[in-house]
Write an enzyme that holds these catalytic residues in place. Sequence first.
Site, PDB file in Angstrom:
ATOM      1  N   SER A 142       0.867  -1.177   0.000  1.00  0.00           N
ATOM      2  CA  SER A 142       0.000   0.000   0.000  1.00  0.00           C
ATOM      3  C   SER A 142       0.897   1.218   0.000  1.00  0.00           C
ATOM      4  CB  SER A 142      -0.881  -0.011   1.254  1.00  0.00           C
ATOM      5  OG  SER A 142      -1.496   1.242   1.475  1.00  0.00           O
ATOM      6  N   TYR A 155      -2.288  -1.679  10.221  1.00  0.00           N
ATOM      7  CA  TYR A 155      -2.230  -1.759   8.757  1.00  0.00           C
ATOM      8  C   TYR A 155      -0.910  -1.178   8.246  1.00  0.00           C
ATOM      9  CZ  TYR A 155      -3.992  -1.389   3.931  1.00  0.00           C
ATOM     10  OH  TYR A 155      -4.182  -1.521   2.563  1.00  0.00           O
TER      11      TYR A 155
END
Length: 260
Positions: A142, A155
């Site tokens: 990401s 995350y």
Amino acid sequence: MSMQDKVAVVTGAASGIGKQIATVFFRNGAKVVIADLNLESAQAVASELDPSGARAIAVAMDVTNEEQVEAGIAAAADKLGGIDILVSNAGIQIVAPVEQLAFADWKKMLAIHLDGAFLTTRACLQRMYAQKRGGSILYMGSVHSKEASVLKSPYVTAKHGLIGLAKTVAKEGAAHGVRANVICPGFVRTPLVEKQIPEQASELGISEEDVVKKVMLKETVDGEFTTVDDVAQTALFLANFPTNALTGQSIVVSHGWFMQ
């Protein structure tokens, strides 16, 4: 790019980014394994791609379960003739500030993103090394592999960790012709991101429209979401790259949200 008869395992492939990657791989000649926690949805995708079941199969896989991963990879390799590509894509999101984040949620996030990446990588590497025909491992990172955002500590931590894993696999796998890279998308409007919009609006005390415009897309060059096909085309390029010249890298696909 031709991927004729290469066997690709894509985790979390019953929907979203994983489904599009599997679809693009299949259209370019690959045999695809739709690995997902939801077997029924995985079977639907596999049937949609190839009703005959010759070039697309579904496998039930909880990527945090060692036995399921080992069994699923073995079954896929046996049925389709080995493993050439792994796309470690399965993931979830839990949004909360650090001081309110439950330890169970922290562990769940790291288990899915990091333990899952490790377990699937180990199982696929064993096959790739034995086959002696090289391979490609792709991790779904990401922009949060490079940058942090509030409310996303597990995350961000997990996505940073994938870069370390990819670099290690790239060095260990080089002698076997196995490459490892990380794809780092910006915000892609999948169900995972849709879920975050009201959650972040509540946590930040702003409107959902402002979450999209002022949080998710603020730093892009064009105010656009990254698409599932943007990510899938990047995966196709990386999976099909022919040499070790491109390994151990993290490629950002974010409409300029993060620039290296």
